[in-house]
Design an enzyme around this catalytic site. Structure first.
Site, mmCIF file in Angstrom:
data_model
loop_
_atom_site.group_PDB
_atom_site.id
_atom_site.type_symbol
_atom_site.label_atom_id
_atom_site.label_comp_id
_atom_site.label_asym_id
_atom_site.label_seq_id
_atom_site.Cartn_x
_atom_site.Cartn_y
_atom_site.Cartn_z
ATOM 1 N N ASP A 184 -3.436 -4.106 -19.062
ATOM 2 C CA ASP A 184 -2.522 -2.959 -19.249
ATOM 3 C C ASP A 184 -2.635 -2.345 -20.647
ATOM 4 O OD1 ASP A 184 -1.566 -3.518 -16.655
ATOM 5 O OD2 ASP A 184 -0.011 -4.840 -17.424
ATOM 6 N N ARG A 233 -15.707 -18.053 -9.537
ATOM 7 C CA ARG A 233 -15.246 -16.704 -9.877
ATOM 8 C C ARG A 233 -16.446 -15.791 -10.144
ATOM 9 N NH1 ARG A 233 -10.651 -13.186 -9.700
ATOM 10 N NH2 ARG A 233 -9.460 -15.041 -9.353
ATOM 11 N N ASN A 286 1.572 3.004 -2.617
ATOM 12 C CA ASN A 286 0.886 3.932 -3.532
ATOM 13 C C ASN A 286 -0.368 4.514 -2.880
ATOM 14 O OD1 ASN A 286 2.132 4.231 -6.338
ATOM 15 N ND2 ASN A 286 2.368 2.043 -5.916
ATOM 16 N N GLY A 345 0.777 -1.229 0.000
ATOM 17 C CA GLY A 345 0.000 0.000 0.000
ATOM 18 C C GLY A 345 0.814 1.287 0.000
ATOM 19 N N HIS A 352 1.014 1.075 -13.186
ATOM 20 C CA HIS A 352 1.818 -0.073 -13.595
ATOM 21 C C HIS A 352 3.297 0.314 -13.553
ATOM 22 C CE1 HIS A 352 2.722 -3.895 -15.445
ATOM 23 N NE2 HIS A 352 3.575 -3.253 -16.208
ATOM 24 N N ASN A 384 -5.164 2.555 -13.222
ATOM 25 C CA ASN A 384 -4.202 1.593 -12.681
ATOM 26 C C ASN A 384 -2.806 2.201 -12.741
ATOM 27 O OD1 ASN A 384 -3.169 -1.037 -11.864
ATOM 28 N ND2 ASN A 384 -2.499 -1.306 -13.989
ATOM 29 N N GLN A 434 10.605 7.664 -7.594
ATOM 30 C CA GLN A 434 10.766 8.722 -8.601
ATOM 31 C C GLN A 434 9.599 8.813 -9.578
ATOM 32 O OE1 GLN A 434 14.576 8.435 -10.562
ATOM 33 N NE2 GLN A 434 15.710 8.530 -8.647
ATOM 34 N N GLU A 484 6.157 6.267 -9.533
ATOM 35 C CA GLU A 484 4.800 5.871 -9.129
ATOM 36 C C GLU A 484 4.157 6.827 -8.119
ATOM 37 O OE1 GLU A 484 4.099 1.679 -8.291
ATOM 38 O OE2 GLU A 484 6.058 1.212 -9.102
HETATM 39 C C1 GAR Z 1 3.516 -1.205 -7.298
HETATM 40 O O1 GAR Z 1 4.832 -1.193 -7.779
HETATM 41 C C2 GAR Z 1 2.531 -1.196 -8.451
HETATM 42 O O2 GAR Z 1 2.959 -0.420 -9.521
HETATM 43 C C3 GAR Z 1 2.527 -2.658 -8.812
HETATM 44 O O3 GAR Z 1 2.505 -3.333 -7.563
HETATM 45 C C4 GAR Z 1 3.201 -2.535 -6.601
HETATM 46 C C5 GAR Z 1 2.313 -2.353 -5.379
HETATM 47 O O4 GAR Z 1 3.016 -1.700 -4.347
HETATM 48 N N1 GAR Z 1 1.383 -2.990 -9.624
HETATM 49 C C6 GAR Z 1 1.429 -3.890 -10.606
HETATM 50 O O5 GAR Z 1 2.424 -4.552 -10.861
HETATM 51 C C7 GAR Z 1 0.131 -4.052 -11.402
HETATM 52 N N2 GAR Z 1 0.353 -4.780 -12.606
HETATM 53 P P1 GAR Z 1 2.227 -0.972 -3.154
HETATM 54 O O6 GAR Z 1 1.214 -1.971 -2.574
HETATM 55 O O7 GAR Z 1 3.320 -0.648 -2.153
HETATM 56 O O8 GAR Z 1 1.562 0.272 -3.707
#
Ligand code: GAR
Length: 210
Positions: free
Chosen positions: A151, A66, A14, A12, A110, A108, A179, A181
């Protein structure tokens, strides 16, 4: 006020960047009204709690099929009446019914410069392992709208990050987060809250500031 629902699976960081950006005024006219995790042990749920945001867990593992999960998941999302759904490290496939109901209202983050190192199987550390394996010199992150593909949706923002000699997948992942995300995800939410992002002919266009 834009009602933002954040979907998470893991640490978490982000989500934290979004919460901090709202608190510090870098995201304007938006509030995080809920956090949903598929993983009951996700540290992201602790972050939500610490910020006073209602959190909830709904896992595919708790359902026989599902289809049943997808139905309950969509109901759980609808309950928050979100204007914007943010996938912040969310590793469950979004049900098609949710994509069509929330068309151009799901984004999203990525951890690569799409269309490199994306699609099925590219998530988390795997993305950075693949980038180092290929020997690319520039990597980065992308914020995009979610469509039916993996994506493949309209790209809102991207930011490049240089690979350093001796980088490990973990070191690269950390630099891309710091830098790229944690900057472009809040920036994209602010742009959307300011009404500056629209999708035309399958591409996202960001309007200049007034
Ligand atoms: C992040 O690096 C995000 O970009 C990636 O998972 C991580 C989650 O980190 N997402 C993907 O790879 C989606 N395809 P976080 O839980 O610390 O935010």
């Amino acid at each position: 006020m834009l009602r933002v629902l954040v979907l998470v699976s893991g640490g978490g960081t982000n989500l934290q960047a979004v919460l901090d950006s709202i608190a510090e005024g870098r995201i304007r006219d938006a509030e995080v009204t809920g956090v949903i995790s598929n993983n009951p042990n996700a540290y992201a749920l602790e972050r939500a709690k610490a910020a006073g945001v209602p959190g909830k867990c709904i896992s595919p593992k708790s359902f026989d099929t599902r289809e049943e999960f997808n139905e309950k998941f969509l109901e759980a999302v609808d309950e928050y009446r979100p204007d914007l759904i943010v996938l912040a490290g969310f590793l469950v496939v979004i049900p098609p019914a949710m994509i069509s109901r929330y068309r151009n209202r799901i984004i999203n983050i990525h951890p690569s410069l799409i269309p490199s190192f994306c699609g099925t199987g590219y998530y988390g550390l795997k993305v950075h392992e693949a980038a180092l394996e290929r020997g690319v010199k520039v990597v980065g992150a992308t914020v995009h709208f979610v469509d039916e593909g993996t994506d493949t949706g309209p790209i809102i923002l991207q930011k490049a990050v240089e690979v350093q000699p001796g980088d490990t997948p973990k070191a690269l992942q950390k630099r891309v987060m710091e830098q790229a995300e944690w900057r472009i995800l809040p920036e994209a939410i602010d742009l959307i809250a300011q009404g500056r992002v629209r999708v035309t002919d399958g591409r996202a266009v960001v309007a200049e500031e007034d």
